[in-house]
Design an enzyme around this catalytic site. Sequence first.
Site, PDB file in Angstrom:
ATOM      1  N   LEU A  34      39.559  46.127  51.470  1.00 14.59           N
ATOM      2  CA  LEU A  34      38.656  46.566  50.563  1.00 14.59           C
ATOM      3  C   LEU A  34      38.601  48.161  50.447  1.00 14.59           C
ATOM      4  CD1 LEU A  34      35.695  44.069  51.392  1.00 14.59           C
ATOM      5  CD2 LEU A  34      37.530  43.795  49.267  1.00 14.59           C
ATOM      6  N   THR A  35      39.120  48.638  49.330  1.00 12.69           N
ATOM      7  CA  THR A  35      38.943  50.180  49.329  1.00 12.69           C
ATOM      8  C   THR A  35      37.605  50.855  49.083  1.00 12.69           C
ATOM      9  OG1 THR A  35      41.035  49.953  47.941  1.00 12.69           O
ATOM     10  CG2 THR A  35      39.751  52.062  47.784  1.00 12.69           C
ATOM     11  N   HIS A  52      46.775  36.346  44.874  1.00 16.82           N
ATOM     12  CA  HIS A  52      45.291  36.613  44.090  1.00 16.82           C
ATOM     13  C   HIS A  52      45.662  35.849  42.786  1.00 16.82           C
ATOM     14  CE1 HIS A  52      42.113  39.285  42.526  1.00 16.82           C
ATOM     15  NE2 HIS A  52      41.779  38.077  42.099  1.00 16.82           N
ATOM     16  N   ASN A 110      43.534  33.785  47.304  1.00 15.28           N
ATOM     17  CA  ASN A 110      42.396  34.727  47.214  1.00 15.28           C
ATOM     18  C   ASN A 110      41.824  34.612  45.557  1.00 15.28           C
ATOM     19  OD1 ASN A 110      42.205  38.121  46.215  1.00 15.28           O
ATOM     20  ND2 ASN A 110      40.915  37.180  47.550  1.00 15.28           N
ATOM     21  N   GLY A 111      40.442  34.863  45.531  1.00 18.88           N
ATOM     22  CA  GLY A 111      39.914  34.783  44.370  1.00 18.88           C
ATOM     23  C   GLY A 111      38.486  34.005  43.989  1.00 18.88           C
ATOM     24  N   ASP A 112      37.249  34.723  44.059  1.00 20.30           N
ATOM     25  CA  ASP A 112      35.976  33.870  43.512  1.00 20.30           C
ATOM     26  C   ASP A 112      35.387  33.015  44.536  1.00 20.30           C
ATOM     27  OD1 ASP A 112      36.300  35.307  41.227  1.00 20.30           O
ATOM     28  OD2 ASP A 112      37.073  33.761  40.187  1.00 20.30           O
ATOM     29  N   CYS A 141      47.799  45.507  43.562  1.00 19.72           N
ATOM     30  CA  CYS A 141      46.625  46.524  43.217  1.00 19.72           C
ATOM     31  C   CYS A 141      46.933  46.672  41.509  1.00 19.72           C
ATOM     32  CB  CYS A 141      46.885  48.097  44.002  1.00 19.72           C
ATOM     33  SG  CYS A 141      45.943  49.270  43.564  1.00 19.72           S
TER      34      CYS A 141
END
Length: 799
Positions: A442-443, A596, A630-632, A526
Amino acid sequence: MESKIEAVNGDLPLPTAQQMLDRCIVPVKAEFLIRKGTRRADAGSSASDAAAAQPASAAEKKQNREQEQSRSESRKQMRKEVRAGRPAELCTNHLLGRCTWGERCKYSHDLAEYLKTKPADLPGSCPWTAVQAKCPYGIMCRYARTHGEDDELHRLLATVPPVSGGGPVAADGGDAAGATVPTAAPVVASAETETVPVLLSELPLPTSIEKEINYLSKDIQNLLWKKRYDYNKADGILKSMDLRISFKGAKKPDSGGSDGGGGEKGGQPTGTGTGTQKAEVLPQGLPALAGDEGGPGRGREGMLHNAASDAAGEEAPMQVDAAASSAPTTTTTTTTMGDAEAVEAPATKRQRTGDISSGGGGGGADVTAADPVTVAPSISDAAAIATLRSEQHLAKEAETDNPTGRTAALVSEAHAAHVEVPLRPSERRRLDFRGKTYLAPLTTVGNLPFRRICKSLGVDVTCGEMALATNLLQGQMSEWALLKRHPSEDFFGVQVCGGYPDALARVGQLLGEQIQVDFVDINMGCPIDLVCDKKAGSALLRQPSRIERILRATSAALGDIPLTFKTRKGYNDGEDVAHTFLHKAGEWGAAAVTLHGRTRQQRYSKLADWEYIHRCGESCAAAGLQLIGNGDVFSYSDWNQHISDTGGHLASLMIGRGALIKPWIFTEIKEQRHWDISASERLELYKQFCAVGLEHWGSDSRGVETTRRFLLEWLSFTCRYVPVGLLEVLPQQMNHRPPAFRGRNELETLFASEDSRDWVRISEMLLGPPPAPISFAAKHKGNSYSAPGTASELDMARG
């Protein structure tokens, strides 16, 4: 419907749970809904419904970019205000009598003036002295009066009265030294008043301070600055695959003289580019362009690749057989990091390195990457070694008849010594993500202290923040700081981003030789414009053939370190392409893949497509490749559903925003329960974050304010959490927006506030007031998307 869910009007009936679900609102129990007034929100975070219903025009896109720039300027202004209100840092080298800068020194040499303006100490004890260690920050530490050291500086500090503003203060503004405030029922400031909040309690003290690893040594940084790092291994791999190498003027570690790539003078890096494009004739007869975008201070925006070189090499697709990934490479001399540099105290290094440690002064490497246009047939390892042995045999025979043959034999033996047999897939380290919880890279918020909090809550796999490949090659300290690892991270990887095989292959060799990681991940998903415009991130989905070249080259350069990558379904809606190549990634060198379930165009404006993830999981499982979804994912029930629906085809799930909003999701998954965490338990997590933040960023004034800034970024996400005890229907969904509600106590209500002024007040309760009044603007939007066609959906789609 307004983009921000307003408080329920007292004249209207309360909506039912189903009505709230239909409107994508978190179904909060009626007794906790606020019937009058509105929930305050940051200005500029919403748009009108009419604008949201229409497609984004060019003017709207321009306006959105300007708003993003405005938020960036607000963050810069906040940091400027903090620096302006903070007293000048004391020069420790001057105190030791060895500062060579004199009046030009950026740090203060006036000890008396510094002590007069030094903020009051924070309550509690110094974390370093708590473990019987000498504090590296000395009298600059915000706990200096508790050090108990009997030296001249601390005796002088004891004679100076502390500046007010750092200790606990009562709600009426009076001095509350020695007073205790119950944690369960704190006195907090009202949002409508300017009452000073109470500093609740002291931060927890560590039982031990473990040294972080993956520091960049000064010697290696100098080699990177002067472009003298030996990349023979990576370059040999690239040449064996007929991939262009666009790095100009690279030197061996023992070479000297002027660098042909420009930007160096008299053995010192100047940080400027050549300003021109120089051509290099390749075997195919095409020029390789050297970029002119080099220079200092580019930070995370310094992706020094030229679009012209990409256009020159992307038209013809590359066809590489399976032997390409095992092509012969050249060995290199590895320079290891010194132990003294690895354990050097942050404050000591900060004062010693001066401007260099800020991450903006390097920039000595001018790099421009380009792809090949054609690929020559590659020779196998066995054939290459057999050819070399034949050359040696012929040379030795010639030596008996001709004395000059000795020279040929020596050259042949030296050539053979540089042939490195690539590792077979079975010889690489094994990665097993099956059943393990995985915290996404996570950025900004996924920093080392936050990862330590998640480790204490049960996460298994952690990954560092995304680092740009070209900035790592330049030796920028700000970028290398993203690779640091705490010893508690037992399953740890780093993530890099780049769009060209030559840059990523060199980074692969560099990371394999200089840091300790369990895997390296490449970000190919990204969605940020800055990254995609440089042909990296999601832009790679437009050219899957380049993904193959990147994976083959980087996996070979990494040696035995496994390589993974993260991507999305596709670039634009309706152009899903991930299923066409993911199952082949194992042959290209990838040990695992994270998918994702959104396109780049969607950003976060729609639900993740788990049906597509399941489809790709089947093909990857058949190919023997681990796929991570990945996702939600926002609860343990989401985890169970996605794992069971795939029939075991998914190895694990990666959790990103769910962990930002409630990092205790990992505990919920491990214990298979919905944790109704109390406000006091959440407060303890914030305290622990601040404690490890001071340990990581420093316990001086700069470290305190850096910890505050990242705490505020985290609070911009956690305000979206609705406690389990307030929900009408379990669990809370990621795409549901919380309404205006009151908590079960004042602290819980404060944590739910979306007003950045309340986030600042929470930071004051833990770290004392900032040196100057600040106006915080979150770097990332913490708002979720809402019902289709609403303004919040459009906001999230725009980033």
